[in-house]
Design an enzyme around this catalytic site. Structure first.
Site: not given
Ligand code: 13P
Length: 252
Positions: A169, A11, A97, A215, A175, A13, A99
């Site tokens: 997740e 992803n 997601h 992560s 992150g 982002k 976010e």
């Molecule tokens: P990270 O791998 O940067 O922690 O992000 C995970 C994520 O949100 C994938 O959709």
């Protein structure tokens, strides 16, 4: 029961301009040319989807989008329809997601509409669920996930859901560099699989792929993938660099 095929998904982002996305996907096509026995997806930002689609067409890499809107078309400024994603070459779409839930008002009801719209357009939804740090500390992890899955998948039949993918997740792991331990991931994945079994039966619970995200890095993917109910990874930060992402895909 057929073995579930590992699925490594990136992803991106809100990273990469079109030219950066082209360069990364060209490198990935080269680096991943020998990949067999795994499904691989990258989800660039909307603006780069069509260009990336042309580059990965003949490769083992599939295209995904990071979001969609549920209406077919109309006066919805700034939104993207399922058919638009299909016409840009997408096979998958990430839905719900954390976010999006956190910053853009996505909730279980809108997630449900998005899953329906994706399926109707022939896209494979990757439904994201996960608890916050506070919810985990207050022992609400399972009740939060229970609600997210039941509401997200409310009103669907077994047949509707046969392609769907779930991504666990935990918000505290996204992150942050703080990965769930393999035992924490396995515990939740088993819970999710049992929930799918209760709601939709063992045919779906045996075949549905549940990805872990938060992560994931080349040095922790192998132990996560060794867990019986972890079928893949949804990778953010570490999917942006082609060398790192190809290491993730080629974990062993
Ligand atoms: P990270 O791998 O940067 O922690 O992000 C995970 C994520 O949100 C994938 O959709």
């Amino acid at each position: 029961m057929e073995k579930r095929k590992p699925f490594i998904a990136g992803n991106w982002k809100m990273f990469k301009t079109i030219s950066e996305a082209i360069e990364t996907s060209e490198q990935l096509v080269k680096l991943l040319s020998g990949t067999i026995g795994k499904d691989v997806m990258i989800a660039p930002p909307f603006t780069a989807l069509y260009s990336v689609s042309g580059i990965i067409r003949e490769s083992c890499i599939s295209l995904g989008a990071q979001n969609l809107f549920w209406e077919k078309e109309g006066a919805y400024t700034g939104e993207i329809s399922p058919a638009m994603l299909g016409s840009a070459g997408c096979k998958y779409v990430i839905i719900g997601h954390s976010e999006r839930r956190q910053y853009f008002g996505d909730n279980d009801e809108t997630v449900n509409k998005k899953v329906r719209a994706a399926l109707e357009a022939g896209l494979i939804p990757i439904l994201c669920v996960g608890e916050s740090e506070k919810e985990r500390e207050s022992n609400y992890t399972f009740s939060v996930l229970d609600k997210q899955v039941k509401k997200g998948l409310e009103g669907f039949s077994l047949d509707d859901l046969k392609t769907i993918v779930i991504a666990y997740e935990p918000l505290w792991a996204i992150g942050t560099g703080k990965t769930a331990t393999k035992e924490q991931a396995q515990e939740v994945h088993l819970f999710l699989r049992s929930l799918i079994e209760k709601e939709f039966g063992d045919k779906l619970s045996g075949s549905i792929r549940i990805l872990y995200g938060g992560s994931v890095k080349p040095d922790n993917i192998s132990e996560l993938m060794a867990m019986p109910d972890v079928d893949g990874a949804l990778v953010g930060g570490a999917s942006l660099n082609p060398d790192t992402f190809s290491k993730l895909v080629n974990y062993n």
